[in-house]
Design an enzyme around this catalytic site. Structure first.
Site, PDB file in Angstrom:
ATOM      1  CG  ASN A   1      46.515  27.115  33.716  1.00 29.52           C
ATOM      2  OD1 ASN A   1      46.513  28.341  33.618  1.00 29.52           O
ATOM      3  ND2 ASN A   1      47.624  26.411  33.620  1.00 29.52           N
TER       4      ASN A   1
ATOM      5  NE  ARG B   1      37.046  20.837  34.931  1.00 27.82           N
ATOM      6  CZ  ARG B   1      38.348  20.556  34.796  1.00 27.82           C
ATOM      7  NH1 ARG B   1      39.206  21.518  34.571  1.00 27.82           N
ATOM      8  NH2 ARG B   1      38.791  19.322  34.862  1.00 27.82           N
TER       9      ARG B   1
ATOM     10  NE  ARG C   1      44.651  22.081  37.053  1.00 25.75           N
ATOM     11  CZ  ARG C   1      43.830  21.805  36.042  1.00 25.75           C
ATOM     12  NH1 ARG C   1      43.418  20.551  35.875  1.00 25.75           N
ATOM     13  NH2 ARG C   1      43.412  22.733  35.223  1.00 25.75           N
TER      14      ARG C   1
ATOM     15  CE  LYS D   1      47.014  33.607  41.516  1.00 27.16           C
ATOM     16  NZ  LYS D   1      45.910  32.771  41.051  1.00 27.16           N
TER      17      LYS D   1
ATOM     18  N   PRO E   1      50.104  37.668  46.092  1.00 33.63           N
ATOM     19  CG  PRO E   1      48.586  36.057  46.802  1.00 33.63           C
ATOM     20  CD  PRO E   1      49.101  37.416  47.144  1.00 33.63           C
TER      21      PRO E   1
ATOM     22  CG  ASP F   1      45.796  37.150  39.417  1.00 33.14           C
ATOM     23  OD1 ASP F   1      45.794  38.396  39.525  1.00 33.14           O
ATOM     24  OD2 ASP F   1      44.855  36.452  39.827  1.00 33.14           O
TER      25      ASP F   1
ATOM     26  CG  HIS G   1      42.225  39.166  37.501  1.00 33.20           C
ATOM     27  ND1 HIS G   1      41.431  39.571  36.445  1.00 33.20           N
ATOM     28  CD2 HIS G   1      42.175  37.811  37.508  1.00 33.20           C
ATOM     29  CE1 HIS G   1      40.924  38.503  35.848  1.00 33.20           C
ATOM     30  NE2 HIS G   1      41.359  37.431  36.472  1.00 33.20           N
TER      31      HIS G   1
ATOM     32  CD  GLN H   1      54.353  50.838  27.225  1.00 31.41           C
ATOM     33  OE1 GLN H   1      54.645  50.302  26.154  1.00 31.41           O
ATOM     34  NE2 GLN H   1      53.330  51.685  27.343  1.00 31.41           N
TER      35      GLN H   1
ATOM     36  CG  PHE I   1      41.870  39.913  44.113  1.00 31.62           C
ATOM     37  CD1 PHE I   1      42.596  39.824  42.932  1.00 31.62           C
ATOM     38  CD2 PHE I   1      40.946  38.925  44.392  1.00 31.62           C
ATOM     39  CE1 PHE I   1      42.399  38.767  42.051  1.00 31.62           C
ATOM     40  CE2 PHE I   1      40.734  37.867  43.526  1.00 31.62           C
ATOM     41  CZ  PHE I   1      41.461  37.792  42.350  1.00 31.62           C
TER      42      PHE I   1
END
Length: 304
Positions: free
Chosen positions: A80, A85, A144, A189, A206, A208, A210, A225, A257
């Site tokens: 997240n 950052r 975290r 992930k 992995p 996610d 995307h 769906q 990706f």
């Protein structure tokens, strides 16, 4: 600390700090040069016509063999979070708990003043023993902070770096994933990211949002769906890549990706970029329709 420069015909490197013996061998294993890309690109291209066109536009995408400990803590910091950052947090972790390797001069500014940049190693598990939640939170880790502390303690109990490195010998990628999610702050992930990028788990995918979009658009439209990435859906998406790309499916997935990243749009064929944009609009429309339908069902009038 190594400086690397690519030329049209070769790759040059120079050791800036540390011993020079064995550096070429280290770089060879770090970039996983024992795995030639050309045969893989050719095989994947035979298995997927769309990937074949992407492969011609984006050659050279390969998976690194990163240090497992650094990879693990880096991905805990990534949850997240955004790239700037994450970069800042990891830089501060190095400065606070790592060792100073060297200082290098930077370019002069407008006032002709030259400054230096300090480069630090990533901390060892032992050097992270003194880390506290308050310290970690002060450098931007937020919630975290406890994941770093708890994972540090779990790894120390399990055998430290050796526990992670030994996972490279595990042939079952599912087992590797299950071992990693026992660590704090690591879901499926992130576990698969660590496995793929540092533990030679080349069938780890992995997944996610995307990757779900890629799988839905290119392989299984019924995934539209899907409401959330449950463990069942997660495996289903990963299996779509594993079934299509027999060898090194994690690498093939990473090439696809990369092709979705904005920075590569200009090198892709125009029709593929157009296809991506049209799919995003289609997906957006479907989601809006679902949202409107759900809102209608919740309205008082629909209950009369």
């Amino acid at each position: 600390m190594i400086s690397i420069r690519e030329t049209p015909t070769t790759t040059l490197f120079r050791v800036l700090h540390g011993q020079e013996d064995g550096v070429k061998e280290y770089l060879h294993q770090y970039f996983r040069l024992e795995t030639p890309l050309v045969p893989l690109y050719e095989e994947w291209s035979n298995q997927d016509k769309r990937l074949a066109r992407i492969a011609k536009a984006i050659p050279g995408v390969r998976i690194l063999r990163q240090d497992p400990l650094e990879c693990t803590f880096s991905f805990i910091c990534s949850t997240n979070n955004n790239i700037p950052r994450i970069t800042k947090i990891l830089k501060e972790i190095r400065e606070k708990y790592g060792n100073l390797l060297l200082e290098i001069p930077t370019r002069q500014d407008d006032n002709n003043v030259r400054s230096t940049s300090s480069l630090y190693s990533f901390p060892t598990l032992a050097s992270l023993e003194k880390a506290t939640k308050d310290e970690l939170r002060s450098i931007g880790l937020g919630y975290r902070d406890k994941f770093i502390i708890e994972t540090r303690d779990i790894l120390q109990e399990c055998g430290g770096d050796e526990f992670l490195i030994n996972l490279r010998q595990q042939q079952d990628d599912q087992v590797v994933q299950e071992e990693l999610i026992k660590l704090s702050g690591i879901g499926r992930k992130v576990a698969d990211c660590i496995a793929l990028f540092s533990l030679d788990s080349d069938s780890s995918i992995p997944v996610d949002v995307h990757v779900l979009q890629i799988a839905t658009r290119d392989y299984d439209p019924t995934l539209l769906q899907v409401k959330s990435l449950t463990p069942t859906v997660y495996k289903r998406v990963g299996d779509l890549f594993r079934e299509r790309f027999v060898k090194y499916p994690g690498w093939a997935h990473s090439l696809l990706f990369v092709a979705e990243l904005p920075s590569f749009r200009e090198v892709l064929p125009e029709d593929i970029v157009k296809e991506m944009d049209e799919w995003k609009e289609h997906e957006k429309k479907i989601k809006q329709e679902k949202k409107a339908e759900a809102k209608k069902k919740r309205s008082p009038a629909s209950n009369k």
